[in-house]
Motif scaffolding. Structure first.
Motif, PDB file in Angstrom:
ATOM      1  N   LEU A 165     -10.600 -41.597 -31.148  1.00  0.00           N
ATOM      2  CA  LEU A 165      -9.630 -42.664 -31.397  1.00  0.00           C
ATOM      3  C   LEU A 165      -8.240 -42.251 -30.922  1.00  0.00           C
ATOM      4  CD1 LEU A 165     -10.738 -43.749 -34.995  1.00  0.00           C
ATOM      5  CD2 LEU A 165     -10.914 -45.133 -32.919  1.00  0.00           C
ATOM      6  N   CYS A 166      -7.937 -40.989 -31.110  1.00  0.00           N
ATOM      7  CA  CYS A 166      -6.632 -40.479 -30.688  1.00  0.00           C
ATOM      8  C   CYS A 166      -6.568 -40.318 -29.179  1.00  0.00           C
ATOM      9  CB  CYS A 166      -6.363 -39.157 -31.392  1.00  0.00           C
ATOM     10  SG  CYS A 166      -4.868 -38.320 -30.836  1.00  0.00           S
ATOM     11  N   ARG A 167      -7.519 -39.617 -28.598  1.00  0.00           N
ATOM     12  CA  ARG A 167      -7.446 -39.261 -27.178  1.00  0.00           C
ATOM     13  C   ARG A 167      -7.657 -40.464 -26.260  1.00  0.00           C
ATOM     14  NH1 ARG A 167      -5.138 -35.170 -29.524  1.00  0.00           N
ATOM     15  NH2 ARG A 167      -6.559 -33.606 -30.374  1.00  0.00           N
ATOM     16  N   GLN A 168      -8.580 -41.339 -26.630  1.00  0.00           N
ATOM     17  CA  GLN A 168      -8.912 -42.459 -25.750  1.00  0.00           C
ATOM     18  C   GLN A 168      -8.074 -43.705 -26.035  1.00  0.00           C
ATOM     19  OE1 GLN A 168     -13.131 -43.268 -25.776  1.00  0.00           O
ATOM     20  NE2 GLN A 168     -13.679 -41.195 -25.162  1.00  0.00           N
ATOM     21  N   ASP A 169      -7.774 -43.950 -27.302  1.00  0.00           N
ATOM     22  CA  ASP A 169      -7.080 -45.184 -27.673  1.00  0.00           C
ATOM     23  C   ASP A 169      -5.592 -44.987 -27.959  1.00  0.00           C
ATOM     24  OD1 ASP A 169      -9.572 -46.308 -27.450  1.00  0.00           O
ATOM     25  OD2 ASP A 169      -9.978 -46.283 -29.607  1.00  0.00           O
ATOM     26  N   GLY A 170      -5.128 -43.732 -27.966  1.00  0.00           N
ATOM     27  CA  GLY A 170      -3.710 -43.471 -28.192  1.00  0.00           C
ATOM     28  C   GLY A 170      -3.253 -43.688 -29.614  1.00  0.00           C
ATOM     29  N   MET A 171      -4.190 -43.690 -30.545  1.00  0.00           N
ATOM     30  CA  MET A 171      -3.858 -43.908 -31.948  1.00  0.00           C
ATOM     31  C   MET A 171      -3.247 -42.641 -32.539  1.00  0.00           C
ATOM     32  SD  MET A 171      -6.499 -45.299 -34.878  1.00  0.00           S
ATOM     33  CE  MET A 171      -7.027 -46.623 -33.768  1.00  0.00           C
ATOM     34  N   GLY A 172      -2.234 -42.794 -33.375  1.00  0.00           N
ATOM     35  CA  GLY A 172      -1.698 -41.667 -34.123  1.00  0.00           C
ATOM     36  C   GLY A 172      -2.566 -41.434 -35.350  1.00  0.00           C
ATOM     37  N   ILE A 173      -2.834 -40.170 -35.663  1.00  0.00           N
ATOM     38  CA  ILE A 173      -3.698 -39.827 -36.795  1.00  0.00           C
ATOM     39  C   ILE A 173      -2.954 -38.864 -37.716  1.00  0.00           C
ATOM     40  CG2 ILE A 173      -5.886 -38.829 -37.542  1.00  0.00           C
ATOM     41  CD1 ILE A 173      -6.393 -41.233 -35.806  1.00  0.00           C
ATOM     42  N   LEU A 174      -2.892 -39.214 -39.001  1.00  0.00           N
ATOM     43  CA  LEU A 174      -2.379 -38.293 -40.019  1.00  0.00           C
ATOM     44  C   LEU A 174      -3.552 -37.958 -40.928  1.00  0.00           C
ATOM     45  CD1 LEU A 174      -0.148 -36.718 -41.387  1.00  0.00           C
ATOM     46  CD2 LEU A 174       0.542 -38.803 -42.595  1.00  0.00           C
ATOM     47  N   LEU A 175      -3.962 -36.707 -40.900  1.00  0.00           N
ATOM     48  CA  LEU A 175      -5.209 -36.279 -41.520  1.00  0.00           C
ATOM     49  C   LEU A 175      -4.941 -35.326 -42.672  1.00  0.00           C
ATOM     50  CD1 LEU A 175      -8.351 -35.972 -41.435  1.00  0.00           C
ATOM     51  CD2 LEU A 175      -8.002 -34.163 -39.721  1.00  0.00           C
ATOM     52  N   VAL A 176      -5.267 -35.774 -43.890  1.00  0.00           N
ATOM     53  CA  VAL A 176      -5.244 -34.903 -45.063  1.00  0.00           C
ATOM     54  C   VAL A 176      -6.657 -34.385 -45.257  1.00  0.00           C
ATOM     55  CG1 VAL A 176      -5.051 -34.860 -47.584  1.00  0.00           C
ATOM     56  CG2 VAL A 176      -3.288 -35.992 -46.222  1.00  0.00           C
ATOM     57  N   GLU A 177      -6.812 -33.075 -45.294  1.00  0.00           N
ATOM     58  CA  GLU A 177      -8.163 -32.516 -45.273  1.00  0.00           C
ATOM     59  C   GLU A 177      -8.190 -31.144 -45.938  1.00  0.00           C
ATOM     60  OE1 GLU A 177     -11.788 -31.913 -45.147  1.00  0.00           O
ATOM     61  OE2 GLU A 177     -11.254 -33.784 -44.111  1.00  0.00           O
ATOM     62  N   GLN A 178      -9.211 -30.914 -46.789  1.00  0.00           N
ATOM     63  CA  GLN A 178      -9.383 -29.600 -47.401  1.00  0.00           C
ATOM     64  C   GLN A 178      -9.973 -28.591 -46.421  1.00  0.00           C
ATOM     65  OE1 GLN A 178      -8.646 -28.294 -50.352  1.00  0.00           O
ATOM     66  NE2 GLN A 178      -7.793 -30.104 -51.333  1.00  0.00           N
ATOM     67  N   ASN A 179     -10.763 -29.097 -45.476  1.00  0.00           N
ATOM     68  CA  ASN A 179     -11.361 -28.201 -44.482  1.00  0.00           C
ATOM     69  C   ASN A 179     -10.318 -27.887 -43.412  1.00  0.00           C
ATOM     70  OD1 ASN A 179     -12.874 -26.960 -42.419  1.00  0.00           O
ATOM     71  ND2 ASN A 179     -14.717 -28.106 -42.975  1.00  0.00           N
ATOM     72  N   ALA A 180      -9.489 -26.895 -43.716  1.00  0.00           N
ATOM     73  CA  ALA A 180      -8.364 -26.582 -42.840  1.00  0.00           C
ATOM     74  C   ALA A 180      -8.813 -26.123 -41.467  1.00  0.00           C
ATOM     75  CB  ALA A 180      -7.481 -25.511 -43.487  1.00  0.00           C
ATOM     76  N   GLN A 181      -9.901 -25.377 -41.409  1.00  0.00           N
ATOM     77  CA  GLN A 181     -10.390 -24.870 -40.132  1.00  0.00           C
ATOM     78  C   GLN A 181     -10.714 -26.014 -39.176  1.00  0.00           C
ATOM     79  OE1 GLN A 181     -11.250 -21.302 -39.423  1.00  0.00           O
ATOM     80  NE2 GLN A 181     -11.359 -22.054 -37.319  1.00  0.00           N
ATOM     81  N   MET A 182     -11.483 -26.994 -39.647  1.00  0.00           N
ATOM     82  CA  MET A 182     -11.886 -28.106 -38.794  1.00  0.00           C
ATOM     83  C   MET A 182     -10.701 -29.019 -38.489  1.00  0.00           C
ATOM     84  SD  MET A 182     -15.727 -29.242 -39.937  1.00  0.00           S
ATOM     85  CE  MET A 182     -15.864 -30.208 -38.420  1.00  0.00           C
ATOM     86  N   ALA A 183      -9.840 -29.231 -39.482  1.00  0.00           N
ATOM     87  CA  ALA A 183      -8.689 -30.104 -39.268  1.00  0.00           C
ATOM     88  C   ALA A 183      -7.770 -29.556 -38.183  1.00  0.00           C
ATOM     89  CB  ALA A 183      -7.919 -30.297 -40.575  1.00  0.00           C
ATOM     90  N   LEU A 184      -7.466 -28.266 -38.268  1.00  0.00           N
ATOM     91  CA  LEU A 184      -6.582 -27.654 -37.268  1.00  0.00           C
ATOM     92  C   LEU A 184      -7.260 -27.539 -35.915  1.00  0.00           C
ATOM     93  CD1 LEU A 184      -4.886 -24.859 -39.419  1.00  0.00           C
ATOM     94  CD2 LEU A 184      -3.821 -26.955 -38.552  1.00  0.00           C
ATOM     95  N   ALA A 185      -8.593 -27.493 -35.903  1.00  0.00           N
ATOM     96  CA  ALA A 185      -9.320 -27.385 -34.632  1.00  0.00           C
ATOM     97  C   ALA A 185      -9.165 -28.646 -33.790  1.00  0.00           C
ATOM     98  CB  ALA A 185     -10.797 -27.110 -34.894  1.00  0.00           C
ATOM     99  N   ILE A 186      -8.989 -29.819 -34.419  1.00  0.00           N
ATOM    100  CA  ILE A 186      -8.828 -31.057 -33.648  1.00  0.00           C
ATOM    101  C   ILE A 186      -7.380 -31.537 -33.621  1.00  0.00           C
ATOM    102  CG2 ILE A 186     -11.185 -31.774 -34.169  1.00  0.00           C
ATOM    103  CD1 ILE A 186      -9.920 -33.970 -35.985  1.00  0.00           C
ATOM    104  N   ALA A 187      -6.526 -30.944 -34.453  1.00  0.00           N
ATOM    105  CA  ALA A 187      -5.144 -31.418 -34.565  1.00  0.00           C
ATOM    106  C   ALA A 187      -4.255 -30.856 -33.464  1.00  0.00           C
ATOM    107  CB  ALA A 187      -4.569 -31.049 -35.934  1.00  0.00           C
TER     108      ALA A 187
END
Length: 263
Positions: free
Chosen positions: A185-207
């Motif tokens: 959604l972010c890369r193809q559609d240009g949507m801004g994403i604000l992600l609150v997530e306990q899984n810090a490893q996965m969140a930072l991997a895509i952020a």
């Protein structure tokens, strides 16, 4: 796109849940907001979306600006119309309604033709929902319910999508699938994403960028790849101690934070 400057949020005129927090989300970027339970992450999202009132919360200071427009004081439906939408923690579906009825509810700000296009888009993102479109959502699996919750938010064609713990309680395979869709959604559609997530490893991997909150304050921020290498982040949120050894998360949570974080 979104800019928070020195935002203060108070509950019941006594409890300061967010203290002078500042962060920003750009168009076509993913920003991870991390922190332990009670750090103020969900309250921050609720403040952006104007849904603090059910819990007697109020923005007492600072600014929340979305595409040049102040959001503080606007009703939630007006904030949705500006293009900022949240997927709440726990999914909060209308569990007596079908999958498609939930999606239709999410498109109430759109014309009928636009809503139809958005439903088609949601089904293309989540093909497993196609055969579930007439299923009452309360009977879906947790992963399918999360897909419906995200799809419902997408029905309003948002410019900014905020997700509060989207992978909570989900199987690893479903978690990966949801993160892949968020990245698309972010890369193809240009949507801004604000992600609150306990899984810090996965969140930072895509952020692209990350913020860490402690006790209502933003105490650390930086590019996501840099934060993944940060010793403090690795120790407190990724569970790695000195020498790369894995630390018990219980010990990590109670470990005294370095004073320079809060200076």
């Amino acid at each position: 796109m979104l800019n928070l400057t020195n935002v203060q949020i108070v509950y019941d005129n006594t409890i300061e849940a967010v203290r002078e927090a500042s962060l920003s989300v750009g168009k076509g970027s993913i920003v991870a907001l991390l922190g332990s339970n009670g750090a103020g992450k969900s309250t921050t999202l609720k403040g952006i979306c104007g849904v603090l009132y059910p819990e007697d919360g109020e923005i007492k200071g600072g600014q929340i600006i979305f595409e040049g427009r102040p959001l503080a004081g606007l009703p939630p439906d007006e904030i949705v119309r500006t293009g900022a939408v949240m997927v709440p923690e726990g999914r909060r579906l209308f569990d007596q309604l079908t999958v498609e009825e939930n999606l239709v509810m999410g498109g109430y700000t759109r014309s009928r033709a636009d809503a139809k296009r958005q439903i088609d888009m949601v089904y293309s993102l989540f093909p497993r929902l196609v055969n579930k479109r007439t299923t009452v959502s309360g009977y879906l699996s947790g992963g399918e319910q999360q897909m419906v919750a995200i799809g419902r938010a997408l029905m309003s064609a948002p410019k900014l999508l905020m997700l509060d713990e989207p992978t909570l309680g989900l199987a690893p395979q479903i978690t990966e699938e949801i993160f892949e869709i968020v990245a698309r959604l972010c890369r193809q559609d240009g949507m801004g994403i604000l992600l609150v997530e306990q899984n810090a490893q996965m969140a930072l991997a895509i952020a692209d960028y990350g913020y860490i909150m402690e006790n209502g304050r933003v105490v650390l921020d930086g590019p996501a790849d840099k934060m993944l290498r940060n010793e403090d982040v690795r120790e407190f949120y990724l569970g790695f101690g000195e020498g790369g050894s894995r630390k018990n998360m219980r010990d990590v949570k109670h470990y005294k934070r370095r004073k320079r974080w809060l200076s």
